[in-house]
Write an enzyme that holds these catalytic residues in place. Structure first.
Site, PDB file in Angstrom:
ATOM      1  N   GLN A  97       0.904  -1.197   0.046  1.00  0.00           N
ATOM      2  CA  GLN A  97      -0.098  -0.124  -0.074  1.00  0.00           C
ATOM      3  C   GLN A  97       0.961   1.240  -0.135  1.00  0.00           C
ATOM      4  OE1 GLN A  97      -3.686  -0.699   2.888  1.00  0.00           O
ATOM      5  NE2 GLN A  97      -2.059  -2.092   3.590  1.00  0.00           N
ATOM      6  N   ASP A 140       6.126   4.736  -1.253  1.00  0.00           N
ATOM      7  CA  ASP A 140       7.638   5.081  -1.217  1.00  0.00           C
ATOM      8  C   ASP A 140       8.268   3.710  -2.248  1.00  0.00           C
ATOM      9  OD1 ASP A 140       8.625   2.388   0.264  1.00  0.00           O
ATOM     10  OD2 ASP A 140       7.451   3.289   2.143  1.00  0.00           O
ATOM     11  N   HIS A 185      -1.478   1.452  -4.167  1.00  0.00           N
ATOM     12  CA  HIS A 185      -1.931   2.799  -3.979  1.00  0.00           C
ATOM     13  C   HIS A 185      -0.997   3.872  -4.731  1.00  0.00           C
ATOM     14  CE1 HIS A 185      -4.243   1.548   0.001  1.00  0.00           C
ATOM     15  NE2 HIS A 185      -4.777   1.579  -0.901  1.00  0.00           N
ATOM     16  N   GLY A 235       2.783  -4.558   8.914  1.00  0.00           N
ATOM     17  CA  GLY A 235       2.657  -3.308   9.209  1.00  0.00           C
ATOM     18  C   GLY A 235       1.535  -2.250   8.534  1.00  0.00           C
ATOM     19  N   THR A 236       0.625  -3.086   8.668  1.00  0.00           N
ATOM     20  CA  THR A 236      -0.646  -2.109   8.413  1.00  0.00           C
ATOM     21  C   THR A 236      -1.913  -2.175   9.291  1.00  0.00           C
ATOM     22  OG1 THR A 236      -2.397  -2.003   6.717  1.00  0.00           O
ATOM     23  CG2 THR A 236      -1.404  -4.008   6.753  1.00  0.00           C
ATOM     24  N   ASN A 248       2.866  -7.177  13.097  1.00  0.00           N
ATOM     25  CA  ASN A 248       2.560  -5.552  13.273  1.00  0.00           C
ATOM     26  C   ASN A 248       2.839  -5.357  14.680  1.00  0.00           C
ATOM     27  OD1 ASN A 248       1.542  -3.309  11.667  1.00  0.00           O
ATOM     28  ND2 ASN A 248      -0.256  -3.670  13.256  1.00  0.00           N
ATOM     29  N   GLU A 306       1.322  -3.808  16.674  1.00  0.00           N
ATOM     30  CA  GLU A 306       0.066  -3.908  17.529  1.00  0.00           C
ATOM     31  C   GLU A 306      -1.013  -4.676  17.037  1.00  0.00           C
ATOM     32  OE1 GLU A 306      -1.100   0.237  17.890  1.00  0.00           O
ATOM     33  OE2 GLU A 306      -1.945   0.195  15.979  1.00  0.00           O
TER      34      GLU A 306
HETATM   35  C1  BJW Z   1       4.631  -0.966  12.681  1.00  0.00           C
HETATM   36  C2  BJW Z   1       5.516  -0.172  13.079  1.00  0.00           C
HETATM   37  C3  BJW Z   1       6.924  -1.019  13.008  1.00  0.00           C
HETATM   38  C4  BJW Z   1       4.273   1.095  13.092  1.00  0.00           C
HETATM   39  N1  BJW Z   1       6.893  -2.231  12.789  1.00  0.00           N
HETATM   40  N2  BJW Z   1       4.603  -2.281  12.692  1.00  0.00           N
HETATM   41  C5  BJW Z   1     -17.080   2.239   4.715  1.00  0.00           C
HETATM   42  C6  BJW Z   1     -16.601   1.008   4.915  1.00  0.00           C
HETATM   43  C7  BJW Z   1     -15.521   0.316   4.105  1.00  0.00           C
HETATM   44  C8  BJW Z   1     -15.060   0.962   2.934  1.00  0.00           C
HETATM   45  C9  BJW Z   1     -15.320   2.256   2.757  1.00  0.00           C
HETATM   46  C10 BJW Z   1     -16.343   2.890   3.554  1.00  0.00           C
HETATM   47  N3  BJW Z   1     -16.340   4.302   3.181  1.00  0.00           N
HETATM   48  C11 BJW Z   1     -15.237   4.238   2.023  1.00  0.00           C
HETATM   49  C12 BJW Z   1     -14.699   3.275   1.952  1.00  0.00           C
HETATM   50  C13 BJW Z   1     -13.615   2.856   0.979  1.00  0.00           C
HETATM   51  C14 BJW Z   1     -12.109   3.355   1.572  1.00  0.00           C
HETATM   52  C15 BJW Z   1     -11.947   3.035   2.732  1.00  0.00           C
HETATM   53  O1  BJW Z   1     -11.357   1.949   3.039  1.00  0.00           O
HETATM   54  N4  BJW Z   1     -12.228   3.877   3.880  1.00  0.00           N
HETATM   55  C16 BJW Z   1     -11.879   3.645   5.151  1.00  0.00           C
HETATM   56  C17 BJW Z   1     -11.285   4.783   5.839  1.00  0.00           C
HETATM   57  C18 BJW Z   1     -13.185   3.112   5.779  1.00  0.00           C
HETATM   58  N5  BJW Z   1     -11.507   3.059   0.541  1.00  0.00           N
HETATM   59  C19 BJW Z   1     -11.021   3.612  -0.709  1.00  0.00           C
HETATM   60  O2  BJW Z   1     -11.669   4.624  -1.039  1.00  0.00           O
HETATM   61  C20 BJW Z   1     -10.188   2.729  -1.556  1.00  0.00           C
HETATM   62  N6  BJW Z   1     -10.699   2.414  -2.958  1.00  0.00           N
HETATM   63  C21 BJW Z   1     -11.716   1.717  -2.901  1.00  0.00           C
HETATM   64  O3  BJW Z   1     -12.386   1.256  -2.120  1.00  0.00           O
HETATM   65  O4  BJW Z   1     -12.361   1.579  -4.441  1.00  0.00           O
HETATM   66  C22 BJW Z   1     -13.352   0.815  -4.670  1.00  0.00           C
HETATM   67  C23 BJW Z   1     -12.997  -0.771  -4.705  1.00  0.00           C
HETATM   68  C24 BJW Z   1     -13.697  -1.554  -3.799  1.00  0.00           C
HETATM   69  C25 BJW Z   1     -13.280  -3.099  -3.894  1.00  0.00           C
HETATM   70  C26 BJW Z   1     -12.471  -3.406  -4.778  1.00  0.00           C
HETATM   71  C27 BJW Z   1     -11.651  -2.625  -5.524  1.00  0.00           C
HETATM   72  C28 BJW Z   1     -12.099  -1.158  -5.554  1.00  0.00           C
HETATM   73  C29 BJW Z   1      -9.076   3.714  -1.963  1.00  0.00           C
HETATM   74  C30 BJW Z   1      -7.983   3.971  -0.684  1.00  0.00           C
HETATM   75  C31 BJW Z   1      -6.929   4.808  -0.998  1.00  0.00           C
HETATM   76  C32 BJW Z   1      -6.070   5.087   0.284  1.00  0.00           C
HETATM   77  N7  BJW Z   1      -5.288   5.942   0.172  1.00  0.00           N
HETATM   78  C33 BJW Z   1      -4.000   6.266   1.075  1.00  0.00           C
HETATM   79  C34 BJW Z   1      -3.314   7.186   0.442  1.00  0.00           C
HETATM   80  C35 BJW Z   1      -2.453   7.037  -0.698  1.00  0.00           C
HETATM   81  C36 BJW Z   1      -1.409   8.040  -1.067  1.00  0.00           C
HETATM   82  C37 BJW Z   1      -0.529   8.323   0.147  1.00  0.00           C
HETATM   83  O5  BJW Z   1       0.271   7.710   0.645  1.00  0.00           O
HETATM   84  O6  BJW Z   1      -0.440   9.623   0.372  1.00  0.00           O
HETATM   85  O7  BJW Z   1      -3.246   5.164   1.114  1.00  0.00           O
HETATM   86  S1  BJW Z   1      -4.728   6.590   2.848  1.00  0.00           S
HETATM   87  C38 BJW Z   1      -3.456   5.735   3.659  1.00  0.00           C
HETATM   88  O8  BJW Z   1      -3.865   4.533   3.978  1.00  0.00           O
HETATM   89  C39 BJW Z   1      -2.268   5.152   2.466  1.00  0.00           C
HETATM   90  C40 BJW Z   1      -1.995   4.043   3.052  1.00  0.00           C
HETATM   91  O9  BJW Z   1      -1.748   2.959   1.965  1.00  0.00           O
HETATM   92  C41 BJW Z   1      -3.398   3.534   3.570  1.00  0.00           C
HETATM   93  C42 BJW Z   1      -3.285   2.407   4.624  1.00  0.00           C
HETATM   94  O10 BJW Z   1      -2.543   2.662   5.724  1.00  0.00           O
HETATM   95  P1  BJW Z   1      -1.527   1.881   6.452  1.00  0.00           P
HETATM   96  O11 BJW Z   1      -0.482   1.464   5.669  1.00  0.00           O
HETATM   97  O12 BJW Z   1      -2.317   0.628   6.915  1.00  0.00           O
HETATM   98  O13 BJW Z   1      -0.835   2.672   7.657  1.00  0.00           O
HETATM   99  P2  BJW Z   1      -1.565   3.057   9.244  1.00  0.00           P
HETATM  100  O14 BJW Z   1      -0.784   4.260   9.552  1.00  0.00           O
HETATM  101  O15 BJW Z   1      -2.809   2.906   9.276  1.00  0.00           O
HETATM  102  O16 BJW Z   1      -0.964   1.567   9.806  1.00  0.00           O
HETATM  103  C43 BJW Z   1       0.421   1.653  10.229  1.00  0.00           C
HETATM  104  C44 BJW Z   1       0.504   0.166  11.289  1.00  0.00           C
HETATM  105  O17 BJW Z   1       1.968  -0.039  11.344  1.00  0.00           O
HETATM  106  C45 BJW Z   1      -0.003   0.392  12.647  1.00  0.00           C
HETATM  107  O18 BJW Z   1      -0.889  -0.585  12.798  1.00  0.00           O
HETATM  108  C46 BJW Z   1       1.263   0.567  13.549  1.00  0.00           C
HETATM  109  O19 BJW Z   1       1.051  -0.322  14.544  1.00  0.00           O
HETATM  110  C47 BJW Z   1       2.194  -0.459  12.617  1.00  0.00           C
HETATM  111  N8  BJW Z   1       3.463  -0.103  12.859  1.00  0.00           N
HETATM  112  N9  BJW Z   1       5.274   1.016  13.356  1.00  0.00           N
HETATM  113  C48 BJW Z   1       5.497  -2.914  12.428  1.00  0.00           C
HETATM  114  N10 BJW Z   1       8.076  -0.409  13.260  1.00  0.00           N
END
Ligand code: BJW
Length: 240
Positions: A96, A99, A114, A181-182, A207, A209
């Site tokens: 996701q 980088d 992403h 890490g997600t 992860n 946590e």
């Molecule tokens: C460590 C650590 C260490 C720390 N070691 N671990 C209602 C219900 C369900 C879904 C939806 C809804 N309303 C809308 C939606 C859909 C929506 C969505 O999911 N929203 C939710 C918020 C509810 N999704 C979308 O819109 C997506 N598109 C879509 O669904 O299209 C339709 C479709 C459906 C089905 C099939 C196909 C298509 C698009 C999502 C786009 C997300 N974009 C971003 C920005 C990208 C560009 C950028 O980087 O700027 O992507 S948002 C951001 O979140 C980024 C990330 O990739 C993404 C996920 O975050 P991630 O990587 O999980 O990071 P964190 O910070 O959340 O977690 C980090 C973890 O690491 C933590 O748990 C820490 O504990 C851990 N950690 N240090 C190991 N050292």
């Protein structure tokens, strides 16, 4: 963990946590990106329409940070590249993250679902090109010469993630699914564990946590990615 044979396909999903120890912020931790900026402003098509300069500034700053020599792949990125190299079956890495630390760490079979920070796309002609510098609302597309149609090649909320067909095909045929890490809060990535489990795969979460969906996994390994991922890769390769 259920048995894995060397010819078994492995799908690995990574998120911001794997790059945290390389010096990049996560999104939802207390010191994460969403504590500093509103996602509605910088990570939605509507926010971009309202204020493209703000969105460009946000991604220009992240691009400059990623280009900083202090930001390097860590032991977790490198361990996944080693797994791809030494595992006799296919290892598909779905990240996701926007980088390029997996590539720099040596991974090759990789999908950036992403998008990618060092790429931009022209909404007029559709050409995607590499960009390591800054863009702004006056940037001219070098392919079609249109002004102001160059945007970051990233997937914002409400947009379709990339290569979904290829990802689901892999999830339906893998024997092991690993999430690293997600936080498991953003779909469709958060639903991959269920798709893989439904197809009969073993599922493991690594992860810092327990994620929102931790109970959906067969196994949870807690700790920093630079420690847990190399040890997990050692364990997989020893059993192969
Ligand atoms: C460590 C650590 C260490 C720390 N070691 N671990 C209602 C219900 C369900 C879904 C939806 C809804 N309303 C809308 C939606 C859909 C929506 C969505 O999911 N929203 C939710 C918020 C509810 N999704 C979308 O819109 C997506 N598109 C879509 O669904 O299209 C339709 C479709 C459906 C089905 C099939 C196909 C298509 C698009 C999502 C786009 C997300 N974009 C971003 C920005 C990208 C560009 C950028 O980087 O700027 O992507 S948002 C951001 O979140 C980024 C990330 O990739 C993404 C996920 O975050 P991630 O990587 O999980 O990071 P964190 O910070 O959340 O977690 C980090 C973890 O690491 C933590 O748990 C820490 O504990 C851990 N950690 N240090 C190991 N050292």
């Amino acid at each position: 963990m259920a048995s894995t044979r060397p010819d078994h396909r492995i799908v690995i999903l990574t998120g911001a946590g794997i790059s945290k120890e390389s010096g990049l912020d996560t999104f939802r931790d207390a010191d994460g990106i969403w504590a500093k900026v509103r996602l509605e402003d910088v990570a939605t098509p509507e926010g971009y329409q309202r204020n493209p300069r703000l969105v460009h500034d946000f991604y220009n700053a992240r691009r400059a940070n990623l280009a900083n020599p202090s930001v390097q792949p860590n032991a977790a990125h490198q361990a996944l590249a080693r797994l791809e190299r030494d595992w006799p079956g296919e290892v598909l890495l779905v990240t996701q993250n926007i980088d390029d630390l997996h590539e720099r760490g040596g991974s090759r079979n990789l999908i950036h679902m992403h998008g990618e920070l060092f790429r931009v796309t022209c909404t007029a002609c559709g050409v995607i090109r590499e960009e390591r510098g800054e863009i702004d609302p006056d940037t001219v597309c070098p392919s079609c010469q249109t002004v102001g149609t160059t945007r970051p090649h990233v997937v914002w909320f409400g947009e379709m993630p990339l290569e979904m067909e290829r990802i689901y095909e892999a999830l339906e045929t893998c024997r092991l699914f690993v999430s690293i890490g997600t936080s498991g809060t953003v779909y469709p990535a958060a639903g991959f564990v269920q798709a893989a489990a439904l197809a009969g795969a073993s599922t493991v979460e690594l992860n810092m946590e327990r994620s929102v969906g931790a109970d959906l996994f067969d196994e949870h390994i807690q700790g920093p990615a630079t420690e847990t991922v190399p040890a997990f890769v050692d364990r997989l390769l020893a059993a192969s």
